[in-house]
Design a protein around this motif. Sequence first.
Motif, short mmCIF file in Angstrom:
data_model
loop_
_atom_site.label_atom_id
_atom_site.label_comp_id
_atom_site.label_asym_id
_atom_site.label_seq_id
_atom_site.Cartn_x
_atom_site.Cartn_y
_atom_site.Cartn_z
N THR A 1 2.76 1.73 -3.25
CA THR A 1 1.87 2.25 -4.29
C THR A 1 1.71 3.77 -4.12
OG1 THR A 1 0.69 0.16 -4.29
CG2 THR A 1 -0.43 2.02 -5.32
N PHE B 1 -2.91 -4.07 -4.84
CA PHE B 1 -1.84 -3.09 -4.65
C PHE B 1 -0.55 -3.49 -5.37
CE2 PHE B 1 -4.67 -1.46 -1.38
CZ PHE B 1 -4.56 -0.09 -1.64
N VAL C 1 0.85 -1.20 0.00
CA VAL C 1 0.00 0.00 0.00
C VAL C 1 0.88 1.24 0.00
CG1 VAL C 1 -1.63 1.38 1.37
CG2 VAL C 1 -1.99 -1.08 1.12
#
Lengths: 368, 276
Positions: B174, B256, B171
Amino acid sequence: MNEHAPPADAATLVEARGLSRIFRVPVHGEGTGAALRHFLARRYKDVVAVDDVTFSIRRGERIGFLGANGAGKTTTLKMLSGLLLPTKGSVRIGGVDPFPKAPAFLRRIALVMGNKQQLLWDLPAKETFRLNAAIYGIDDATYARRVDELATMLDVARLLDQPVRKLSLGERMKCELLASLIHGPDVLFLDEPTLGLDVNAQVAVREFLRRYNETTGATILLTSHYMADITALCDRVLVIHEGRLIFDGDLRALARRFAPRKELRLELPAAVTAADVAHVAGDGVAGDGVAHVATDGRVVRFAVDPAQLSATLVRALTTLNPVDVTVTEPPIEDSIARILRGDTGGTTPTTTATHSAPATTATTEPRA
Amino acid sequence: MSALQPTSVGDRIRAGWRIARGLFRAGYAYMTEYRAELILWALANSLPFILMGAWTQASTRGHFALSPLDLVRYFLAVFVVRQLTVVWVLWEVEQQVQGGKLAPQLLQPVDPAWRHLMNHVAERVARLPFAASLVVLFFALYPAAFFVPSAMTLALFLVLVAAAFLLRFLVQYTLAMLCFWTERASSIEQLNFVLYMFLGGAIAPLDFFPPAVRAVADWTPFPSMMWLPCRVLLGGVPTAEVARAVAVLVGWCVVFFVASRLLWRAGLRRFSAMGA
């Protein structure tokens, strides 16, 4: 980009054809109103960093990229190493397009940037070497041999166990070079490798690069602001001016092109008069092929076009009875300094002109 | 060129292992340079202990889904999970993109994501002794909270913690890709962090959430980053609920992973356009 024909010569390593790079940069006016307009609707302009540059490099050559700040040297180097995609034109290194950064391609190149650091700051340089050895899949025996050889050549063996932050700038650059060469690249791209180094460190780095080239046959392309780097190291010089390649050839050809006049120095039996000067200059007959540079008592100096040299010498010798005559080439450093200032001496910056002129094409023999 | 070029699958695995080992070695050496900082970083995550005190006090006066002792153990588990899943990759990427350190790494035959991942793993190993000491100290001061989970529960907990770390890493990685477009991607992470702390169950166990909030939270990536392993360690969660949470975890990992790869490619094009 398949317009590339196979290299004409098996010894050709780098092929750049019609290489161009245009950057889109935001245009930002002054003041609050301009800031608001910039926030609401950005305006951009295209800046041509490199414009239709064509050259080829043979294996084992040492090439210097020369040009003023912002001339396009680093952009060219980044396109050659695969960091930047050309806007137009193409690059091949050993027949391979560098931009996809294929592992096999990356294993044979190294890019060293004088203002960027890859060494792990708080650890001894050896840790970076080991890391790079792991990344490039170098076996332990090869690793030990390479570090030993390179550390000896660079005279840094005693420094490898010290944290990088404790090293001087020159020592760090030597270790940067070592870290970049652990995998035995055969193409080296160096962007200002001697930036900020003192004279001794500059000489050491320069000498190392020369020896590395001579012992491994690696091809070296470097950009530098230090004239001595280019004159001491490079067989061939590419001069980039405002994004265009305006010269490609060896150092002597560079001197001929950018400082084509020879210096004629006459020492006369008596003080030099205006009539003497006018006579040597050919009373206007020679046009601007002979220019008076300076007079100092009995000594007078002229800048003479090589085509006018014989006639000028005859005039001076037959009528002025000089006690001493010297004809010299102006120092190459002067020519290079003019280029770095962006003063190309009225040379039309056309790539094709320099390429079609036999006198300015590379004649260097490959070392590999 | 004597650099080994892997050909077969076996060669590739061996080459990958060598690279991972080399990256870990460098990362571990780097982290052990910061001994004092490691203790401070371990202590910096003491928020669970503060919340532990608050919730335990509150639970003595009201009816909660977890007993006071369960709450103590839950927040201790939150502390352990936080120690093992701390991620700072966004700041690393931000520094590299803006400081011009990314370019040299792009010219090495290993994706920079592996460097970041192994740096995190190495930091975890370097931090472990300090975090473990704090847990031992906690049990010494509060022996009533001591418990020994079954081997099966412990194994599941460790697998879920590893997965929670991976998801948290993906996460943040990203979000880190936004560094290619904005100068302050870290401000987006601040919002992400608030959601992570709240919906992850660091502020309060998800068991305390109103059903409507819980129903939404369960489909976000956050509960599996903290609440899931902590509750599994305590036991008593129905298998079906664990299975659903694991499915959500795996789903978000895939989402993700794909998003980070797509943004990485687009980001590199942007990076190149800006002059690398």
